[in-house]
Design an enzyme around this catalytic site. Structure first.
Site, PDB file in Angstrom:
ATOM      1  N   ASP A 256       0.816  -1.169   0.066  1.00 22.72           N
ATOM      2  CA  ASP A 256      -0.042   0.016   0.075  1.00 22.72           C
ATOM      3  C   ASP A 256       0.800   1.142  -0.067  1.00 22.72           C
ATOM      4  OD1 ASP A 256      -1.989  -1.794   0.242  1.00 22.72           O
ATOM      5  OD2 ASP A 256      -2.732  -1.079   2.185  1.00 22.72           O
TER       6      ASP A 256
ATOM      7  N   HIS B 210       3.650  -2.451   3.074  1.00 24.49           N
ATOM      8  CA  HIS B 210       3.806  -0.989   2.471  1.00 24.49           C
ATOM      9  C   HIS B 210       5.007  -0.728   1.785  1.00 24.49           C
ATOM     10  CE1 HIS B 210       0.934  -0.612   5.762  1.00 24.49           C
ATOM     11  NE2 HIS B 210       0.272   0.256   5.031  1.00 24.49           N
TER      12      HIS B 210
END
Length: 703
Positions: free
Chosen positions: A86, A238
């Site tokens: 992400d 991430h």
């Protein structure tokens, strides 16, 4: 004396519309930049007060199809891991994640932030080229469960367009920011997921949340990412939003370890055997995506330019203050030390008062001059075709040593030149018809002529009508902006203006430069510049005080300053060749003119944009930071004002009005500059704007 010809045209007005439109566009661009850069990262936690979502969601798998009447969820097959990343693309960490994946022949799904896609479209294309897939993570990493519906639609639409512009595809996978596993879904989050599904998105949550954004260490990230007992999982990691070095290190160890245990690393679509994760983008969305990226890039450049402008303006302001303070100290030491060996100047003086409809103040002006302590004085009042009985008032006073000369209305320069020709003395003092002198003013004013190199002397003008707020603001401006500057100009030898309210000249100097010029509206500035270019020194006498009546309404203030500003620019253009000269003229050209250009023209022209930037700051910057910056600037201005008031021997009382001056008076001053520049560029001739007198200066003298 020749007068320059100008084309008479109506006063320009269209530029106000263009200015407002430009400021609106600037605010919109800055706001868009603030919108795209105000992003956060990390995984969220459920609001404990929010009701949970449907059990079919909270108890199901992490892939949710919500476009039907009932939620449908799916999970990863056993020993199949879908790595998801992400908050990217990030110029530092996304390439490093991609390198690790390529080295271990693993595929992953990247949920990208639309605004970052626009910043790094090449990284998004690389993701696809290397066999990975892309999903939407909103445009600004907004919590869609906490924003209104219009914002939800905008976030998803802009992200779809950004991906389309960068890749030619539209992503259907979607992961909401601040999400985690299905069991944490609340009712508001479920409503947001349903809204995204109606826009054609398939929601992808996670089985394993590594919380790598907390930087717990590579070992902890590996432990959190490892499924239990060979089960499949969607792993949340991430590749953007901060330092992801631990994520990269954990990934490099996780991939070979789990591959050795028989796990396969697939994209979400590969694992679920879906082929609709990305569809070709329409031509309209591709074009919209390109336009969106250009708009975001332009807004970023504009915000950067505004930051640079503010930095430059701040540095220039601080440098200006430093030079003013140093020069003021030099000037104070110079003028306040005992003048041993310099003879006292007592030569005859002719005071010339040009007057046009000055009935409100003329008697006070003349009375203050006659009551002067100077021993040899004549006063010449040149009535320039007044219609209010100005000349009659002076004649009825019957004062000894006062002459009245009447002429048809020809303008202030012509009236001054009439008085100069009629004067008997070799030292001339030029005074406005609304000005009141103190008894010692003339004596103090002319003492500088003991130096034979001095051709003209400026006095210290003070505002008489300072009881109202507008008067206080002008009082502060005179003390800070005018008199502090004059001390600096004196030390640097480049005094550009002797004010019309009080100035002394050698008669030979005035004849040498051809008298008072009439081809600009700032005849006092034009005349002073001519004196400097003729090789004479121009100095400032702080103790020669003259009280003048300042405009008492914003309309009158506008008219006066419009004329001053326009006339000053005329004079600057007229004397633009001064930098090539030597002596006093060269100092004017290389010191005075650049100073006027920067601080009286260029910076005021940028002030509207600075105000818009301040409004942008109110919306997008922390109020504490903005308030601290504003208070710091205000404190600096306050210290400057206090120092200037101290130098002039003034009371500190008006300082309380300084903050309010920044909210009204400053805007009027910079809008005057805008109007003046437009008028000059269009070649219009500005008419003389006469101020209506109220007689408040007369109150200083008992008539």
């Amino acid at each position: 004396m020749t007068t320059a010809r100008h084309v008479n045209r109506p006063e320009p007005r269209a530029h106000w519309f263009l200015l407002v439109l430009g400021l609106v566009v600037l605010l919109a661009a800055l706001s868009f930049n603030g919108f795209t850069t105000g992003m956060a990262g990390g995984s969220g936690t459920a609001d404990p007060s929010a009701p949970p979502g449907p059990e079919a969601v909270t108890g199901g798998g992490p892939v949710l199809r919500l476009d039907g009447p009932e939620p449908v969820s799916r999970s990863m097959p056993d020993r199949t891991i879908a790595l998801t990343f992400d908050d990217g693309p990030d110029p530092e960490w996304t390439p490093r994640v991609l390198d690790v994946l390529r080295r271990h022949r693993a595929h992953a799904t990247f949920f990208v932030v639309g605004a970052r896609v626009n910043e790094h479209p090449e990284l998004v294309r690389r993701i696809l080229d290397e066999g990975h897939e892309i999903g939407s993570h909103t445009f600004t990493h907004a919590d869609l469960a906490a924003v209104p519906q219009w914002r939800r639609d905008l976030e998803l639409s802009l992200t779809r367009k950004a991906i389309a512009g960068a890749t030619g595809q539209e992503a259907t996978l979607y992961r909401p920011p601040f999400s985690s596993h299905p069991g944490a879904v609340t009712a508001p989050q479920y409503a947001a997921l349903r809204a995204a599904a109606e826009a054609g998105h398939l929601a992808v949550l996670a089985d394993r949340d590594t919380k790598d954004w907390q930087r717990p260490g590579a070992a902890a990230i590996i432990a959190a990412a490892t499924p239990n007992r060979g089960r499949g999982a969607i792993v949340l990691m991430h590749d953007g939003g901060g330092d992801r070095s631990q994520t990269v290190a954990a990934l490099d160890r996780l991939l070979p370890t789990l591959t050795g245990q028989g796990y396969r690393f697939r994209t979400v679509s590969e694992a679920l055997e879906r082929t609709d994760a990305a569809v070709p983008a329409t031509a309209r969305n591709r074009l919209s995506g390109h336009a969106l990226r250009w708009a975001q890039t332009g807004a970023g450049w504009l915000a950067g330019a505004m930051n640079a402008l503010l930095t430059i303006a701040l540095l220039l302001g601080v440098a200006r203050l430093a030079v003013q303070v140093v020069c003021a100290q030099i000037h104070v030491r110079r003028v306040r030390r005992p003048r041993r060996g310099r003879p006292e100047v007592l030569a005859p003086v002719s005071v010339i008062v040009p007057a046009y409809n000055e009935s409100a103040n003329i008697s006070a002006t003349v009375r203050s001059l006659v009551d002067s302590a100077y021993p040899a004085l004549e006063v010449i009042v040149v009535d320039d075709g007044s219609s209010d009985g100005t000349a009659d008032i002076v004649e009825r006073m019957g004062l000894r040593g006062v002459r009245v000369i009447r002429q048809a209305n020809a303008g202030k320069p012509a009236a001054l030149n009439t008085g100069i020709r009629a004067a008997r003395a070799n030292l001339l003092v030029l005074v406005d018809g609304d000005t009141v002198f103190q008894p010692d003013t003339i004596h103090r004013l002319v003492q500088g002529f003991a130096d034979p190199t001095v051709g003209a002397i400026s006095g210290n003008t003070k505002v008489a009508n300072r009881r109202r707020l507008l008067g206080r603001w002008q009082h502060l401006e005179y003390v800070i902006g005018f008199n502090l500057d004059r001390r600096m100009y004196d030390v640097l030898g480049c005094m550009p203006t002797i004010p019309g309210a009080i100035g002394a000249f050698r008669r030979e100097v005035l004849f040498d430069v051809g008298g008072v010029p009439s081809d600009t509206l700032a005849e006092d500035t034009d005349l002073t510049m001519k004196v400097l270019r003729a090789g004479w020194r121009v100095v400032y006498e702080e103790k020669a005080i003259a009280w003048t009546e300042a405009p008492s309404s914003l309309r009158q203030l506008w008219r006066q300053r419009y004329r001053w500003c326009y006339g000053t620019m005329q004079a600057m253009w007229k004397h633009r060749h001064a930098p090539r000269e030597s002596g006093s003229g060269g100092k004017l050209g290389r010191r005075g003119l650049p100073y006027l250009t920067v601080f009286q023209v260029v910076l005021p022209l940028t002030a509207p944009a600075v105000d818009v930037f301040a409004l942008y700051g109110l919306i997008f910057l922390p109020w504490s930071t903005l308030l601290l910056a504003w208070l710091g600037l205000l404190a600096l201005q306050g210290l400057t004002a206090a120092y200037a008031l101290w130098l002039d021997g003034e009371r500190y009382g008006p300082l309380w009005s300084l903050p309010f001056q920044q909210l009204v008076y400053r805007q009027v001053m910079y809008l005057v500059v805008v109007q003046s520049v437009v008028t000059a560029m269009l070649g219009n001739r500005l008419r003389w704007q006469r101020m209506v007198r109220t007689g408040e200066a007369a109150a200083l003298v008992r008539t």
